[in-house]
Scaffold this active site. Structure first.
Site, PDB file in Angstrom:
ATOM      1  N   LYS A  79      -9.856  11.974  14.149  1.00  0.00           N
ATOM      2  CA  LYS A  79     -10.073  12.109  12.707  1.00  0.00           C
ATOM      3  C   LYS A  79     -10.867  10.890  12.245  1.00  0.00           C
ATOM      4  CE  LYS A  79      -7.468  13.092   8.445  1.00  0.00           C
ATOM      5  NZ  LYS A  79      -6.128  13.065   7.823  1.00  0.00           N
ATOM      6  N   ASN A  98       0.830  -1.199   0.000  1.00  0.00           N
ATOM      7  CA  ASN A  98       0.000   0.000   0.000  1.00  0.00           C
ATOM      8  C   ASN A  98       0.867   1.253   0.000  1.00  0.00           C
ATOM      9  OD1 ASN A  98      -2.778   1.318   0.585  1.00  0.00           O
ATOM     10  ND2 ASN A  98      -1.425   2.216   2.122  1.00  0.00           N
ATOM     11  N   GLU A  99       0.690   2.068  -1.012  1.00  0.00           N
ATOM     12  CA  GLU A  99       1.287   3.400  -1.091  1.00  0.00           C
ATOM     13  C   GLU A  99       2.794   3.435  -0.830  1.00  0.00           C
ATOM     14  OE1 GLU A  99      -2.607   6.047   0.226  1.00  0.00           O
ATOM     15  OE2 GLU A  99      -1.009   5.746   1.697  1.00  0.00           O
ATOM     16  N   GLU A 148      -8.813   3.354  -2.316  1.00  0.00           N
ATOM     17  CA  GLU A 148      -9.095   4.215  -1.171  1.00  0.00           C
ATOM     18  C   GLU A 148      -9.596   5.541  -1.683  1.00  0.00           C
ATOM     19  OE1 GLU A 148      -5.785   3.649   2.180  1.00  0.00           O
ATOM     20  OE2 GLU A 148      -6.573   5.675   2.154  1.00  0.00           O
ATOM     21  N   TRP A 158      -3.420   6.549  11.999  1.00  0.00           N
ATOM     22  CA  TRP A 158      -1.981   6.716  12.163  1.00  0.00           C
ATOM     23  C   TRP A 158      -1.682   7.803  13.190  1.00  0.00           C
ATOM     24  CZ3 TRP A 158      -0.267   2.322  10.838  1.00  0.00           C
ATOM     25  CH2 TRP A 158      -0.805   1.645   9.727  1.00  0.00           C
ATOM     26  N   TYR A 210     -13.142   8.645   9.531  1.00  0.00           N
ATOM     27  CA  TYR A 210     -13.346   8.340   8.109  1.00  0.00           C
ATOM     28  C   TYR A 210     -14.488   7.366   7.867  1.00  0.00           C
ATOM     29  CZ  TYR A 210      -8.888  10.364   6.433  1.00  0.00           C
ATOM     30  OH  TYR A 210      -7.867  11.210   6.071  1.00  0.00           O
TER      31      TYR A 210
END
Length: 476
Positions: free
Chosen positions: A440, A168-169, A379, A434, A442
């Site tokens: 935060k 991932n990324e 994503e 993270w 989502y």
């Protein structure tokens, strides 16, 4: 036995959502799991500025059936998740932890029982601590360790998992670990390590993809790239050269190996410009040539808006304090380029552009420059602060508005011939974000972290359910 051919047999598109192991599973030290780099970082580092960790996270480890039930009830037919390397191999290499295998077997089997297509990512930031202590992704031996880990996963789960991604990324992971310095091991503005990480990550991915093919696994495999769609501010000088340099910084070390099976042609030129070198592994040309993926996963939130360098030293602008900071996300690379800040484009509370149009422009660019590969939007979402009502219900109208814009632009690109076949909203439920911790949010489903991890679907969950239903009705 299920076949990949069955995945799109009765539907032309997959609709689902995603998570990552460290961010949602919890159960950080039970059932034989080894310690991970993020466990160590969050427990001991002064750089864990929000003092949060993933020890319990969303407790998906114990509640996966509840989460998958909610996905199925919400009309979602695919789930993107990551496998914890340290849950399979507690030391990163060597002895396999059967309890870890059993857990992912249970998740995969329950996905299939609920009509949900599992999409497995082998590595999503959470490196086993033993390997991190040996130099992590700067030690090129890790590419072979990753390949051995991948082969175990293919052998154990490949009969049922038909969609895989290796890493991932790799670009954004390299950026946070070596440039921003907010992810362990927290190097700051280390351009040498930034590019060496990407090289080693892509080499590891290529080895795993080759193993997947050699083992004759039925399915597709690719890599997941964070969208770095470069746009140049019209005020800029030398726009073509500026685009080339910024595109290399954000994209080319990932997209060229992933889709063309080689290192970028401009690599030597860019070594001069950015002042770095690559420690090459033996036979890397052959390894990359055998490591072309079957599809590209795109994590798509924003563009990279740049202008010519004006003045000042290399500097990173990043905000992990949310509303507690006014910092806007960006970078200045001395002598080469810097971020431009478009005042007409809204930003989230963490200083990142919110610009759904880039879903369309990024997909068109991939089609036009890289031969229209199969693409999954692996994503896409919107992080916000949320206030539930007395019953814990969240009316996340801001998320729905942005969600709809992104989806409309994706379907516009699809209608214009982009070979996009799946969409995963980030995230299935609220989880650890993270460095940002838990404030935060989502998720499509609220997790009440103070009340036994109670799950409460949000307004966006029901909106997405209706959207999916309407899509299939209009495409049946």
């Amino acid at each position: 036995m299920r076949k990949y051919a069955d995945v799109f047999n009765k539907k032309d598109f997959l609709w689902g959502s995603g998570t990552a192991a460290y961010q949602c599973e919890g159960a950080w030290d039970i059932d034989g799991k080894g310690e991970g780099e993020w466990d160590y970082f969050n427990h001991y580092s002064v750089l864990n500025i929000n003092h949060e960790d993933g020890d319990d996270a969303s407790d998906f480890y114990h509640r996966y059936k509840e989460d998958l039930n909610l996905m199925a009830e919400g009309g979602q037919n695919t789930y993107r998740f990551s496998i914890s390397w340290a849950r399979i191999l507690p030391n990163g290499t060597g002895e396999v932890n059967q309890q870890g295998i059993d857990f992912y077997n249970d998740v995969i089997n329950y996905c299939l029982e609920k009509g949900i297509e599992p999409n497995a990512t082998l590595f999503h930031y959470d490196l086993p601590l033993t390997l991190a202590a040996q130099g992590g992704w700067l030690n090129n031996q890790i590419t072979d360790h990753f390949n051995e880990y991948a082969k175990i996963c293919f052998k154990e789960f490949g009969d049922r998992v038909k969609i895989w991604s290796t890493i991932n990324e790799p670009r954004y992971y390299s950026y946070c670990t070596n440039m921003v310095g907010n992810y362990p091991p927290n190097r700051h503005i280390d351009i040498q390590s930034y590019f060496q990480y990407q090289y080693n990550l892509m080499l590891a991915s290529a080895k795993a993809i080759h193993s997947f093919k050699e083992m004759g696994i039925d399915g597709i495999i690719g890599i997941v790239h964070d969208n770095g769609n470069v746009e140049v501010d019209p005020i800029s000088e030398n726009k073509e050269e500026l685009f080339k340099v910024a595109d290399f910084f954000y994209n080319r070390m990932i997209l060229v190996p992933a889709l063309e099976g080689k290192l970028p042609d401009e690599l030597d030129e860019m070594k001069q410009k950015f002042n770095f070198m690559i420690y090459h592994s033996e036979n890397d040309k052959e390894i990359f040539s055998k490591g072309i993926g079957d599809y590209l996963g795109l994590n798509l939130y924003n563009r990279q808006y740049v202008k010519h360098w004006e003045a000042g030293e290399t500097e990173i602008f990043h905000n992990n304090k949310g509303a507690g900071s006014t910092s806007l996300e960006g970078i200045r690379v001395k002598g080469l380029f810097e971020s431009s800040f478009d005042k007409k484009v809204r930003r989230n509370k963490w200083g990142r552009e919110v610009n759904p149009r880039v879903m369309y422009t990024a997909l068109l660019e991939i089609k036009e420059r890289y031969g229209n590969p199969l693409v999954m939007i692996t994503e896409n979402g919107h992080g916000i602060y949320e206030t539930p009502d007395a019953n814990g219900y969240v009316e996340d109208d801001e998320r729905i508005e942005i969600f709809k814009e992104f989806l409309d632009y994706m379907l516009k690109a699809k209608a214009e011939g982009v070979n996009v076949k799946g969409y995963y909203h980030w995230s299935t439920m609220d989880l650890y974000s993270w460095i940002n911790g838990y404030a935060k949010r989502y998720g499509l489903v609220r997790v009440d972290f103070d009340n036994n991890f109670k799950r409460i679907p949000k307004k966006s969950y029901y909106w997405y359910k209706d959207f999916i239903n309407q899509y299939y009705q209009s495409h049946s």
